[in-house]
Design an enzyme around this catalytic site. Structure first.
Site: not given
Lengths: 348, 348
Positions: A133, A157, A160, A214, A217, A228, A232
């Site tokens: 992104k 694609e 996001v 998992g 992070e 993040d 987006k």
């Protein structure tokens, strides 16, 4: 049609992509006239390999799984790095379409080194497909202009909502429609942490659970501080609303100040606190925001829980419409790259 | 590119479509290279008109609004009916692409006369765009085969969820994905009646409200008995799941036996009763069902209220994804025809 692929980055997404190409081989060939050959791989930790006649994808997966370096797969001198690989693949681009698949790590500040990789790919005559992104959030206008000037294609694609075809939907299926605004839940880690607090966990307990599973992070600040989601949001605004913004331009509040008490009080009152990404047009142009919001029970975003993501677009002609991803994993992100490959093929 | 349009049916949808073409003219021309000329109109109640040089759309709208017949707009002998119009337009199809827009009334039993209109259009060398779910629900396989054999195109985005680009999404944006099943709320009248009963109305009171608001037809049995939803389910199965079913093959239960007490008890328990359309694969192939279901609060369909519609697709590679229409009216259905026109243009 045979397409030559250069994999820039060979992490989890790219590796799942190589498997998926194999799993979908027949449908891609018979229904979409897409056949692929990996001619180069550039990684930061596992070295690089190049073979214009085609590398063996399975062998590359096994090599990396064993923790070994990729140089041994090269039939000629191994490229030094992604830029070197792309330069040396340029002559290949003449014979069959060359597509660079950019899947390096997100850099939310300036989109680097992905932006440089994409420019180098255009320079080498390659089309570009990315699940990253960063470039779309930080440099979409320039990259689109460069692609246009060189007659190359540029799809993203996976940037996001993984493979949920949001950009594709807008591009292919909503001709002449203008997006006036959008609202969505686009970050899974924060959605999970809030759900944990609703169940009585502390912020840190909920985050630790996510890290053990998992999903988050080790350094969760990109998620928790809203970066993040802001990246987006910027990507969505740049592509769907013709904005020219970067993640730093998004009015951003993370979830680190939320308390279990707040979250539980909202839920007890039939409401839900969510990290909401939104964008709208004001007199100065498109504006974007990421912040925790208290949603009424009837809000379509109020029940987007756990791994689900959703984006609702407000449009002129088509009113308001939503697209909901009920769950996403590596396969969906890898599939986004496949969709984009088919989009490249359709335009050739 | 200039496209000649034959309007088969000139009811509310077709009339709004003519206005919308005008409103979107610049974007369609500049961004999608689509320019349109109405060369024929066939109606059951207002007569027919034809002019290969182009009829004046606004004049046609005004004529019908005044309750007058269309024959006077014809520059030559007016066609007798839709089939006559299409036959006589066949020579026009040579000069510029001819597209028939089928918007006659739904016939849920056999899709007629729309199916005959579409066949006649293919015979005349026309591509076909329809907002009528009957043909897609009752005769999709044959019509697709005829279109293919004659090299004509056949699109029907308005058949389900108005202009929400569900078929388009599947066709353009989910390459190589298989739909394994679907669930949705696709009928607004029944959704409203159930909501009325939740608020304490009787079935008949809720229905009368809908009829007064112009949402339900005077004969609401198509909605109430689940036929409309069954036709949409059949259409979805035929297109998305390669089924070959008709509405009669859908296991269908309407909402007429629901009582306010049942509906309110469900709501009091945090659940919601909805008329749910669903389809799935069993060993004998695709199966479909329309029936009232009691949904848990967490079900994404439980909060699809009022004029909202939603369909969730279960897929192989892409997991489960939903598309939600927050509200729909004539403009959205008319827009579906515009989308389909652009799809025709893209393939020429």
């Amino acid at each position: 049609m045979l397409m030559n692929l250069a994999l820039i980055g060979f992490g989890n997404v790219a590796r799942r992509f190589v498997q998926l190409l194999d799993e979908l081989r027949v449908a891609l060939r018979d229904e979409h006239d897409v056949e692929c050959r990996v001619v180069g791989i550039a990684t930061r930790r596992h070295g690089c390999a190049m073979d214009p006649a085609g590398l063996d994808g399975r062998q590359a997966l096994e090599t990396v799984a064993r923790g070994e370096r990729l140089e041994g797969l090269s039939t000629r001198e191994a490229p030094r790095d992604a830029l070197d690989l792309l330069r040396r693949l340029a002559p290949v681009a003449g014979a069959a379409p060359l597509v660079a698949l950019e899947t390096t790590t997100l850099n939310v500040t300036d989109g680097q080194p992905a932006v440089d990789h994409i420019r180098a790919a255009f320079d080498a005559g390659a089309h570009v497909v990315t699940a990253n992104k960063g470039p779309v959030a930080c440099a979409f206008g320039q990259l689109r202009a460069e692609a246009l000037a060189r007659g190359r294609q540029f799809f993203f694609e996976g940037a996001v909502m993984d493979g949920v075809p949001l950009f594709n939907l807008f591009r292919e299926s909503l001709p002449a429609v203008r997006v006036l605004g959008l609202r969505g839940i686009v970050n899974t880690t924060t959605n999970f942490i809030i759900a944990g607090m609703e169940r009585g966990q502390s912020f840190d307990e909920a985050l630790s659970d996510m890290q053990r599973a998992g999903i988050a992070e080790a350094d969760a600040s990109l998620d928790v501080d809203g970066w993040d989601a802001a990246a987006k949001t910027a990507a969505l605004m740049n592509v769907l609303m013709a904005a020219d913004v970067s993640p730093a331009a998004i009015d951003r509040t993370g979830i680190s100040r939320l308390t279990p008490a707040q979250v539980q009080a909202a839920r007890a009152a039939g409401r839900a606190i969510k990290l909401v990404a939104s964008a709208w047009l004001d007199e100065g142009g498109p504006r974007g925001r990421v912040a925790p919001e208290t949603l009424e029970a009837g809000d379509p975003l109020a029940r987007i829980d756990g791994v689900a993501n959703a984006i609702y677009l407000r449009t002129d002609v088509m009113g308001e419409l939503g697209i909901v991803q009920c769950g996403g994993d590596l396969t969906q992100t890898a599939y986004a790259l496949v969709t984009d490959l088919v989009s490249v093929r359709r335009r050739l």
